[in-house]
Design an enzyme around this catalytic site. Structure first.
Site, PDB file in Angstrom:
ATOM      1  N   PHE A 111       0.854  -1.183   0.000  1.00 40.76           N
ATOM      2  CA  PHE A 111       0.000   0.000   0.000  1.00 40.76           C
ATOM      3  C   PHE A 111       0.896   1.241   0.000  1.00 40.76           C
ATOM      4  CE2 PHE A 111      -2.901   3.094   1.907  1.00 40.76           C
ATOM      5  CZ  PHE A 111      -4.086   2.806   1.257  1.00 40.76           C
ATOM      6  N   ASP A 182       2.330  -5.871   7.735  1.00 45.57           N
ATOM      7  CA  ASP A 182       1.146  -5.022   7.811  1.00 45.57           C
ATOM      8  C   ASP A 182      -0.070  -5.931   7.634  1.00 45.57           C
ATOM      9  OD1 ASP A 182      -0.982  -3.284   7.337  1.00 45.57           O
ATOM     10  OD2 ASP A 182       0.354  -1.747   6.518  1.00 45.57           O
ATOM     11  N   TYR A 207     -10.440  -0.103  11.172  1.00 44.93           N
ATOM     12  CA  TYR A 207     -11.692   0.386  10.564  1.00 44.93           C
ATOM     13  C   TYR A 207     -12.112  -0.459   9.363  1.00 44.93           C
ATOM     14  CZ  TYR A 207      -7.969   2.752   7.992  1.00 44.93           C
ATOM     15  OH  TYR A 207      -6.808   3.015   7.312  1.00 44.93           O
ATOM     16  N   LYS A 208     -11.265  -1.424   8.979  1.00 44.54           N
ATOM     17  CA  LYS A 208     -11.623  -2.298   7.857  1.00 44.54           C
ATOM     18  C   LYS A 208     -12.443  -3.465   8.396  1.00 44.54           C
ATOM     19  CE  LYS A 208      -7.849  -0.514   5.068  1.00 44.54           C
ATOM     20  NZ  LYS A 208      -6.402  -0.502   4.855  1.00 44.54           N
ATOM     21  N   ARG A 354     -13.212  -3.787  -6.915  1.00 45.46           N
ATOM     22  CA  ARG A 354     -12.809  -4.566  -5.746  1.00 45.46           C
ATOM     23  C   ARG A 354     -14.038  -4.896  -4.894  1.00 45.46           C
ATOM     24  NH1 ARG A 354      -8.670  -2.215  -1.219  1.00 45.46           N
ATOM     25  NH2 ARG A 354     -10.436  -0.842  -0.868  1.00 45.46           N
TER      26      ARG A 354
END
Ligand SMILES: *Cc1c(COP(=O)(O)O)cnc(C)c1O
Length: 395
Positions: A111, A182, A207-208, A354
């Site tokens: 990312f 990560d 928060y995912k 996605r």
């Protein structure tokens, strides 16, 4: 109660939410808990709340809950800040452990913020460090004895490709380097066993898949045998051995406390702590099995009915996280058209549609209904409208 447990989530009527990998939906228990923290704890207790409501102990307490999702022992995880900052902290601590080596190895699927934070740290250190990027498939062969730290994201945000954390960590250690994983797209999505992997550092956001809400704090894990010796580069007062001694010089705190920086986000941590209750009584292995089943159904149906789309996620479920991505030239417009019809996924440049699969609130019929709508949009070219072409700030 088993899966799914949709009744625990506040989802708008008629929406099929395939974006829980990016921002988890709100568990219904969260607003009442937030109101309680605001009205009773904050308004009622005022500054006494730091002790009387144990706000000060929240990062460690919630960290222990998060530890359960990633195979980490209690006392090895703390919460706070955003993931970008935790990446910086872990990476700088890792570099301190191998001062004679100057290479940070990562991959081109990582990312961007992880890479940007590494660039920033390298510039700040100004000591000849290099960020070496290779393709995700080439990481294993690129690990050599010049490498100080290998910083990888287990599940690729764009394609869902999943690294073999145990095997790569072993290779990293064989070359004498330090590993940083990560887990942004792993925590709450796939089974993670940090103790078995043996990596030195892990970081991730909440928060995912963990449904902590927009801006929910990140987590950082340090392997227990290193916890009392790692050097936290961001030496804030709440990571100090005795914050309320107000000494003029910094001395790192005991254990994982030293990875704290400043005042914890009490409201966000309270939202997250409440949100984690939706996982009670379900194991990550059940969630993973259900996620694989939903993803396999989605791939099978899309490939059979939407020939315009090309699968870019690994076909082997064991090499995927909990998301499936398809490439489509008009992916942005098609995703906007889908969202307009209540099927919410997202788009990643240049052409990736996605879809995240989150079995706590999704079941097979949702996946089938989503594919019906996708097929209709593609076969009628319903996406081919000016209203679906304008790019918003967040895609
Ligand atoms: C989502 C995500 C981030 C986001 O970082 P923030 O600082 O929380 O905005 C970072 N890294 C990875 C791999 C991610 O998936």
């Amino acid at each position: 109660m088993s899966l799914p447990r949709k009744e625990l989530f506040d989802l708008p009527e008629g929406v099929i939410y395939l974006d829980g990998n990016s921002l988890g939906p709100m568990p219904k228990c969260v607003p009442a808990r937030l109101a309680e923290v605001a009205e009773q704890e904050w308004a009622g207790e005022l500054i006494k709340g730091w002790n009387s409501c144990d706000w000060m102990g929240q990062p460690a307490r919630v960290g222990d809950r998060v530890a359960g999702f990633i195979g980490a022992p209690k006392g090895s995880v703390t919460m706070g800040d955003t993931l970008s900052i935790k990446v910086f902290q872990a990476l700088s601590a890792a570099l301190e452990m191998r001062p004679e080596r100057k290479v940070i190895l990562s991959d081109t699927g990582n990312f961007p913020t992880d890479l940007y934070m590494a660039e920033g740290l390298i510039a700040l250190k100004d000591a000849g460090y290099e960020l070496r990027l290779v393709e995700p498939e080439k990481v294993a062969e690129a690990i050599d004895e010049s490498v100080a730290a290998v910083m990888l994201t287990e599940v690729d945000y764009r394609t869902g490709r999943k690294h073999d954390m145990v095997a790569l960590t072993e290779a990293i250690h064989a070359a004498g380097a330090v590993s940083i994983w990560d887990l942004a797209h792993s925590a709450g999505a796939v089974e993670v066993d940090l103790e078995a992997a043996g990596c030195e550092f892990a970081v991730g956001c909440t928060y995912k898949y963990l449904n902590g809400g927009p801006g929910a704090p990140a987590f950082i894990y340090v392997r227990p045998d290193l916890i009392d010796t790692v050097q936290p580069a961001l030496s804030g007062w709440l990571g100090h051995r005795a914050p309320f001694a107000f000494e003029l010089g910094y001395a790192p705190g005991d254990g994982i406390e030293r990875m704290r920086i400043g005042t914890p986000p009490v409201l966000q941590l309270s939202a997250l702590e409440a949100a984690l209750s939706v996982w009670e009584g379900v194991s990550m292995s059940e969630v993973r099995a259900a996620s694989i089943s939903l993803s396999e159904t989605f791939i099978r149906e899309v490939e059979a009915r939407c020939p315009e789309l090309t699968l870019i996620s690994p076909r082997d479920a064991l090499q995927r996280g909990s998301q499936v991505s398809f490439a489509f030239e008009h992916g942005y417009a098609a995703m906007q058209a889908l969202i307009a019809r209540g099927v919410i996924g997202d788009f990643r440049a240049p052409n990736v549609m996605r879809f995240g699969f989150t079995p706590l609130f999704l079941e097979e019929r949702d996946v089938l209904a989503a594919v019906d709508i996708l097929e209709e949009i593609l076969s009628t070219r319903a996406w081919d409208q000016p209203e679906f072409m304008t790019r918003s700030r967040v895609t």
